[in-house]
Design an enzyme around this catalytic site. Structure first.
Site, PDB file in Angstrom:
ATOM      1  N   THR B 189      46.717 -70.205 -66.082  1.00  0.00           N
ATOM      2  CA  THR B 189      46.536 -70.077 -67.535  1.00  0.00           C
ATOM      3  C   THR B 189      46.511 -71.476 -68.145  1.00  0.00           C
ATOM      4  O   THR B 189      47.104 -72.410 -67.628  1.00  0.00           O
ATOM      5  CB  THR B 189      47.685 -69.284 -68.162  1.00  0.00           C
ATOM      6  OG1 THR B 189      48.887 -70.010 -67.945  1.00  0.00           O
ATOM      7  CG2 THR B 189      47.806 -67.918 -67.540  1.00  0.00           C
ATOM      8  N   GLU B 336      48.449 -62.682 -68.076  1.00  0.00           N
ATOM      9  CA  GLU B 336      49.602 -62.185 -67.324  1.00  0.00           C
ATOM     10  C   GLU B 336      49.541 -60.672 -67.100  1.00  0.00           C
ATOM     11  O   GLU B 336      50.345 -60.127 -66.342  1.00  0.00           O
ATOM     12  CB  GLU B 336      50.896 -62.527 -68.076  1.00  0.00           C
ATOM     13  CG  GLU B 336      51.283 -64.000 -68.064  1.00  0.00           C
ATOM     14  CD  GLU B 336      50.535 -64.841 -69.100  1.00  0.00           C
ATOM     15  OE1 GLU B 336      49.610 -64.310 -69.752  1.00  0.00           O
ATOM     16  OE2 GLU B 336      50.879 -66.023 -69.267  1.00  0.00           O
ATOM     17  N   LYS B 446      61.414 -65.175 -89.844  1.00  0.00           N
ATOM     18  CA  LYS B 446      62.499 -64.199 -89.903  1.00  0.00           C
ATOM     19  C   LYS B 446      63.370 -64.538 -91.094  1.00  0.00           C
ATOM     20  O   LYS B 446      64.069 -65.550 -91.108  1.00  0.00           O
ATOM     21  CB  LYS B 446      63.308 -64.221 -88.614  1.00  0.00           C
ATOM     22  CG  LYS B 446      62.516 -63.665 -87.440  1.00  0.00           C
ATOM     23  CD  LYS B 446      63.138 -64.012 -86.116  1.00  0.00           C
ATOM     24  CE  LYS B 446      62.158 -63.706 -84.998  1.00  0.00           C
ATOM     25  NZ  LYS B 446      62.435 -64.470 -83.794  1.00  0.00           N
ATOM     26  N   TRP B 451      61.009 -59.420 -90.564  1.00  0.00           N
ATOM     27  CA  TRP B 451      60.008 -60.280 -89.947  1.00  0.00           C
ATOM     28  C   TRP B 451      58.808 -60.361 -90.885  1.00  0.00           C
ATOM     29  O   TRP B 451      58.216 -59.349 -91.237  1.00  0.00           O
ATOM     30  CB  TRP B 451      59.582 -59.717 -88.589  1.00  0.00           C
ATOM     31  CG  TRP B 451      60.615 -59.919 -87.522  1.00  0.00           C
ATOM     32  CD1 TRP B 451      61.893 -60.367 -87.694  1.00  0.00           C
ATOM     33  CD2 TRP B 451      60.452 -59.687 -86.125  1.00  0.00           C
ATOM     34  NE1 TRP B 451      62.543 -60.435 -86.496  1.00  0.00           N
ATOM     35  CE2 TRP B 451      61.681 -60.018 -85.512  1.00  0.00           C
ATOM     36  CE3 TRP B 451      59.400 -59.235 -85.333  1.00  0.00           C
ATOM     37  CZ2 TRP B 451      61.880 -59.907 -84.128  1.00  0.00           C
ATOM     38  CZ3 TRP B 451      59.606 -59.123 -83.973  1.00  0.00           C
ATOM     39  CH2 TRP B 451      60.833 -59.457 -83.370  1.00  0.00           C
TER      40      TRP B 451
END
Lengths: 547, 547
Positions: B189, B336, B446, B451
């Protein structure tokens, strides 16, 4: 530098293939989709999820644990679907009892599987009462009482009634992770000889069968496909090979599902009409009965797709179905193979073929679904040519074929050879992969180093004027191994000689359709032909008689 | 009574999930189907099968064995497809080299993977010459010389040329059975910080990804589906996450496959036109370039389906594609995760929705594909409500997510938590399962126990007249944890105050669309905003600057 030779070690993050994992998507993607029973009970997928948890909690209270076997005697229902999931998901084994066996055989299978809990629909109370004394392993009985009947006459000490048990149980259950090779289901095949044999499938096998079946059934270019917009109704019993595994596929697709209870042709047709059923599967006989029933006359079947399995799809039935607008095609498999091995879907571009060729393709044994390693071989496991002519026995490897018969090592050994499961079906494969079963191994005639299909010679002889019935069997021959003998029943008033029949068959040999060895050595005229209890030619009996 | 608690023992008849098993059906069902490279090379699936065996024999002669790593530097080609199968099927590991990395990074990844054999396309000769001295593990080089060029100037001691090696090798190879958890592929990656990280996938993972991807992509009611009648061309590079695993799916489907070589927009459009391509996948940028190129003006895209991934599908691009007749929809995954996690396919009945709602659904993050256990959770792994409003980080379990980074235990530990892979993506899920990514975890603010999506506040502020660019970042706050700060670039000639922006955002809070905590504490006007090398806002830098 990494040690690549070592396999990636299964870690704490390994993901076992468990039946519970099939449920992640449907309840998210189709939470309000319907599941219907006999047009009377309706519930959503969200309710299904809750009821699966309730059932698992109810079973836990009755002592079911990892490794227990729970046996079910019910008609096709939402309850059966709940059992398909809840029982294996808790780590227990679901035995789908074949209610068409004799009472003694049913008792045998329940004992042999070691079932501890038995679900009994009201309709099977008399049967279970009659075998109660024979049941050695059942600890608890659960009554399925959908009619609210009292069943006063029964003497079975029920621990619970299905709906009451669910109502009294929590709708939350933490289904655990465990080894994907854990046994999930078992059921018994109806052998023509000997005791029923149990086959069994693991979580891994059922998950792989579901995914591959889903992929194979959804991927045709047009038609003959099972997709998210369909409405599903099984027409092969849920006790038989998990209704070909289709309820698992239907659930992952998140489609509307319709369960018909007991099969009554007029009622089945009404359900197709009223619930808008678009995808089903059955044996020829069920479709034949449905098309012939009263309700079928005015029914619109033009949106209905059907896979036919269990035995060859007769051209006549396929043509009749197509004339009613039904998108019909054959599938192939057996109890031992979970069952799906091949599907007779039309290939891309088939719309350009003429109707007869399309009909022929729909009626073949089909082409293997992904992951199925299917070959036709001789006795030495040598592959026959894939030329549409050469014969061989179908042998298969697939991730979902049973690894043997339950507690029956002798029969298991016979099932396998050379690393492949032997189907006992004789077939050809053409260059585009179409399989065509021509005979059963035990009926094929081996003569002069060639395999002669008894079915094909019968089919040719049946074309001769005056032939009413015919059976072709092999009799031992010192020089040729076996030689074909034709047993012919003539229609009244016809005079046909042995030479007439031989000359008739010889013409097909001269044209290259069949081998010269296929011309019967002897043609014998008889008054009738011995049949089995289900109406098939009893070739075993005939061979013994004419040996 | 059987011992049901024991798992069905894997026997000699166990069927490992190996990449070779994907090849049983395509060569049987579509032996004459075409595989095309740049419109110049054409071969059948039968030839593909032979070339896979030739490649394995050639690699064996070069010393490749079970556990060896073979690295490839090539454009998208039939050769790459052959490597996808031949290398893992012999038990070796295929490293798909990311040719967009810097030369030093490429050398690092080849050494880190321990590649022993390196395939080099002529176009990459200068690059490989420049890093040759750094390569520690490569024993043999194989030249891919499709132009018949002499490459006189190079100094690499090639052991063979690809086509010559295949021509000199037998077209038969007995690919063995082995553990399905054997590593099959690896690639690296492109992290924004630190060294590239290697992910790796086993045979089992790739087979399960293929089957599930095939099932998910084929099962929509209409449109947006990949089926047997399609013509496939990848538009995400084959070195990147196996071109999203789609070449494996295409091969199992037995469809015509078109490989375009290097991506040149006009040439890609010509291939779509000339080869009748109907199914592709790419990042937004590639489609954007293709739609804008000269050849696109007169092209007919009305039979073309495209999955867009890599980042969110912009509504503007989706609308432009739909106007050209392209059946476009988003997919979600990451390196992934092999990569497929979710697809934004329209649900059954969507044709009744208005165009804007259909557009919105096509651009969402989609719904999970089967077997994917996807949740949105807070820091304590508690699930957020699936109400379309509550935020959480997307965490997943699926049978095909990498179990860690290659030889990098520290990074691997960060990837996993609570038994789930943590994606770092913040999302909502609505009651019908539609995921909508709203932010990256590292960018979310946050504040007061909530959030706040920086992306959403940026989107709202960008609506205010005169706002040219905006970045919203969190700065530490003793009372609230974090508070949002907006950095705003104004267009020339506009006068906007801090209060103007705050009042503007407050209206969305009052209407309930966003939390009151989302109104920026500070609005700071700046001349420009720091970007990364690929043109994204460099929020890391901005946070450090304004801390």
């Amino acid at each position: 530098m990494p040690d690549n030779a070592t396999a990636a070690t299964p870690s704490a993050y390994a993901y076992p293939l468990l039946i519970k994992q099939l449920l992640h998507t449907p309840f998210v993607q189709a939470p309000n989709q319907e599941i219907v029973y006999r047009g009377q009970v309706r519930m959503t997928y969200t309710t299904l999820r809750e009821r699966i948890a309730r059932l698992a909690n109810g079973l836990s209270r009755l002592g079911a644990r990892h490794g227990s076997t729970v046996a079910v005697m019910d008609w096709d229902s939402h309850r059966y679907l709940e059992c398909y999931f809840a029982v294996p998901m808790m780590g227990a084994v679901l035995q789908t009892v074949n209610v068409r066996l004799s009472p003694d055989e049913i008792a045998y299978t329940i004992n042999h599987a070691g079932a501890e809990i038995l679900f009994v629909h009201t309709d099977f109370l008399p049967l279970v009462e009659s075998i109660k004394g024979q049941l050695e392993t059942v600890r608890e009985f659960v009554w399925i009482d959908e009619e609210g009947s009292e069943a006063e006459t029964h003497s079975i000490p029920f621990a619970a009634e299905y709906e009451a048990m669910l109502a009294a149980s929590s709708d939350h259950y933490d289904f655990p992770d465990f080894d994907e090779n854990t046994r999930a289901t078992t059921f018994y095949t109806t052998g023509t000889t000997g005791l029923p044999k149990g086959v069994y499938f693991s979580h891994r096998q059922l998950v792989l069968h579901t995914l591959t079946g889903m992929a194979a059934l959804a991927s045709p270019e047009a038609g003959q496909r099972f997709h998210r917009g369909d409405v599903y109704m099984p027409l092969t019993p849920m006790f038989h090979v998990h209704a070909w595994g289709m309820p698992y596929i239907a659930t992952v697709l998140g489609v509307k599902q319709v369960y018909p209870g007991r099969y009554i042709p007029n009622r089945l047709v009404e359900l197709v009409r009223d619930e808008g059923v678009t995808f089903s599967h059955c044996v020829s006989t069920v479709l034949h009965m449905m098309l012939g029933c009263e309700q079928a006359r005015a029914a619109d079947f033009s949106k209905w797709k059907i896979v036919i399995g269990g035995s060859a799809l007769p051209h006549g039935l396929a043509r009749a179905a197509l004339e009613r607008g039904i998108d019909i095609f054959a599938g192939y498999g057996m109890s031992e193979t979970c069952p799906l091995l091949s599907l007779a879907q039309l290939p891309p571009g088939a719309e350009a073929l003429d109707d007869e060729e399309q009909l022929r393709l729909r009626c073949t044994t089909g082409r293997p679904v992904p992951l199925v390693d299917l070959r036709i071989v001789n006795e030495n496991m040598e592959e026959a040519a894939r030329d549409g002519n050469a014969y061989g026995e179908i042998v298969v490897r697939a991730p979902w074929v049973t690894q043997g018969y339950l507690n029956n090592p002798e029969a298991s050994v016979q099932l396998w050879g050379g690393g492949y499961l032997h189907t006992q079906d004789i077939a050809t494969i053409d260059p585009t992969g179409n399989i065509q079963i021509t005979d059963r191994l035990k009926d094929v005639i081996k003569s002069g180093g060639e395999w002669i299909s008894s079915l094909e010679i019968e089919s040719l002889i049946s074309l001769y004027p005056g032939v009413s019935e015919v059976a072709v069997i092999g009799i031992k021959d010192e020089k040729w191994g076996e030689r074909p003998v034709a047993l012919v029943v003539l229609s009244e008033g016809f005079v046909v000689s042995e030479d007439d029949i031989k000359r008739h068959v010889l013409t097909f040999s001269e044209s290259g359709r069949i081998s010269k060895y296929a011309v019967p050595q002897i043609v014998k005229f008889v008054d009738s032909l011995e049949k089995t209890s289900v109406g098939k030619l009893n070739k075993k009996w005939l061979r013994a008689q004419f040996a």
